[in-house]
Enzyme design. Structure first.
Site, PDB file in Angstrom:
ATOM      1  N   LYS A 147      35.184  39.334  25.944  1.00  0.00           N
ATOM      2  CA  LYS A 147      33.766  39.618  25.700  1.00  0.00           C
ATOM      3  C   LYS A 147      33.677  41.029  25.149  1.00  0.00           C
ATOM      4  CE  LYS A 147      31.219  36.760  28.950  1.00  0.00           C
ATOM      5  NZ  LYS A 147      30.352  36.745  30.137  1.00  0.00           N
ATOM      6  N   GLU A 189      33.917  44.847  41.606  1.00  0.00           N
ATOM      7  CA  GLU A 189      34.336  43.690  40.800  1.00  0.00           C
ATOM      8  C   GLU A 189      35.535  42.983  41.445  1.00  0.00           C
ATOM      9  OE1 GLU A 189      32.828  42.352  38.219  1.00  0.00           O
ATOM     10  OE2 GLU A 189      31.702  43.908  37.168  1.00  0.00           O
ATOM     11  N   ARG A 245      32.747  30.016  33.651  1.00  0.00           N
ATOM     12  CA  ARG A 245      32.865  31.470  33.447  1.00  0.00           C
ATOM     13  C   ARG A 245      31.633  32.216  33.954  1.00  0.00           C
ATOM     14  NH1 ARG A 245      35.425  34.904  28.401  1.00  0.00           N
ATOM     15  NH2 ARG A 245      34.941  36.942  29.291  1.00  0.00           N
ATOM     16  N   HIS A 252      25.203  39.686  38.990  1.00  0.00           N
ATOM     17  CA  HIS A 252      24.873  40.376  37.741  1.00  0.00           C
ATOM     18  C   HIS A 252      23.438  40.138  37.267  1.00  0.00           C
ATOM     19  CE1 HIS A 252      29.127  41.127  37.765  1.00  0.00           C
ATOM     20  NE2 HIS A 252      29.150  41.663  36.569  1.00  0.00           N
TER      21      HIS A 252
HETATM   22  N1  GLY Z   1      32.433  40.088  32.904  1.00  0.00           N
HETATM   23  C1  GLY Z   1      32.167  38.715  32.923  1.00  0.00           C
HETATM   24  C2  GLY Z   1      33.001  37.918  31.965  1.00  0.00           C
HETATM   25  O1  GLY Z   1      33.940  38.440  31.395  1.00  0.00           O
HETATM   26  O2  GLY Z   1      32.736  36.768  31.764  1.00  0.00           O
END
Ligand code: GLY
Length: 373
Positions: A147, A189, A245, A252
């Site tokens: 991402k 995280e 995912r 979040h």
């Molecule tokens: N940070 C969330 C993802 O990479 O999907």
């Protein structure tokens, strides 16, 4: 537990790559990166803070392997995830002569990885890049999975692309020099992986969080490798987030809204925002009857012990009204037809994607949570 290097494959067909985790890897970056080069040259993108600590070491490591380097140094901080800095970075990389077959190295935390990855994805219609993350958060989350992107005034990461790196080099030693607050923010995280899908990892963290936070070599290696392995598995199953995912966004939907309300300043770090968000996700799950009402107390106690914020009202931001907060949350990328999607949980290690949660439920929860003593 072991101190040896760990290789975690991210299996994505022709876009597959490895995450390499170990101590002292920055010094070995020359041999590692050389495998990906068509000519002995790389452009490095980093920021003003990271450049002071690690740029020289990386240049020496690459130079020792006969690789010429040139660097682009952007201002440190979230504000570099902007169109302006993206344009400057692309222009600087072209000015350094980066060609279609070259490799760009992202040396830094999440901001650098996201900005560099996005620049690499559009430069000459896509050049390869290698992630060398230098923050704990980037080690376990942003450097893996492809991402990339920048922020908009409408919200975080709303402009970007999926562009997988060619390799990820995680040198565990680099986090030792980070301030404790940054380590705690990255730790949020790590705990997320236990909370979303691995109850026994979360139980391990309940015992070993102090070791991880103190950067004990074995504990850190285990926590980072376990986190990366889970992320690699999820990304391999669902690269572009059509399903599973989204679980990585536990906490979040709330967390990004705190960051947006705060204007993305360093008064509130991403990990701090999602720490509150994860506690809220479990509390909301309890309120909706999805899991035991008190599970959130275990989550809250864990983050509190790690020195992370757990209560929205104590965040160093002007807390918007629940109605305004709901509007801010609507910018979330998981929204479908304007409806919010949350990652909720049936228990520790058992998160799921919950769409169609009625606004009045969310609003009632926010009113209660923002007012609670
Ligand atoms: N940070 C969330 C993802 O990479 O999907």
């Amino acid at each position: 537990m072991t101190h040896k290097n760990t290789i975690i494959p991210v299996s994505l067909g022709h876009r597959s790559y490895d995450i390499e985790i170990g101590s002292g890897l920055l010094a070995q970056a020359g041999q590692i990166v050389a495998r990906f080069l068509k000519r002995p040259f790389v452009a490095i993108v980093t920021d003003t803070n990271v450049a002071q600590h690690h740029l020289k070491s990386l240049e020496v490591a690459l130079g020792t392997a006969g690789i010429k380097t040139a660097s682009v140094i952007v201002p440190a901080g979230e504000s570099s995830k902007s169109f302006e800095e993206l344009a400057k970075t692309c222009d600087a990389l072209l000015g350094l002569g980066v060609e279609r077959n070259d490799v760009v190295v992202a040396l830094g935390g999440g901001v650098i990885g996201d900005l560099t990855g996005f620049a690499a994805s559009i430069l000459r219609r896509g050049v390869r890049f290698v992630q060398i993350p230098t923050s704990l958060l980037a080690h376990v989350d942003s450097s893996v999975g492809g991402k990339t992107g920048i922020n908009s005034r409408h919200g975080k990461n709303l402009i970007g692309s999926f562009h997988q790196p060619s390799h990820v080099i995680i040198d565990l030693d680099v986090v030792r020099t980070l301030p404790r607050r940054q380590i705690a923010a990255g730790y949020a995280e790590i705990a997320k992986y236990g909370l979303l899908g691995d109850a026994s990892f979360f139980a391990w963290l309940e015992t070993h969080a102090p070791d991880v936070l103190a950067c004990d070599a074995a504990a850190l290696a285990h926590a980072v490798a376990t986190s990366c392995a889970m992320k690699a598995r999820i990304v391999a199953n669902d690269e572009t987030e059509t399903g599973e995912r989204a679980l990585l966004n536990l906490g979040h939907t709330f967390g990004h809204a705190y960051e947006a309300a705060n204007g993305y300043t360093s008064a509130l770090l991403h990990g701090e925002a999602i720490s509150v968000g994860m506690v809220q996700a479990f509390k909301f799950s309890g309120r909706l009857g999805l899991c035991d009402k008190d599970v959130y107390l275990r989550v809250k106690a864990h983050f509190e012990k790690a020195g992370l914020p757990v209560d929205a009202r104590r965040l160093p931001i002007d807390l918007p009204s629940p109605e305004k907060f709901l509007e801010i949350m609507r910018q979330d990328k998981k929204s479908v037809a304007g409806n919010l999607t949350f990652i909720l949980a049936r228990g520790i290690g058992n998160a799921f994607v919950a769409s169609g949660i009625p606004d009045q439920e969310t609003l009632a929860f926010l009113k209660e949570d923002f007012a609670a003593a």
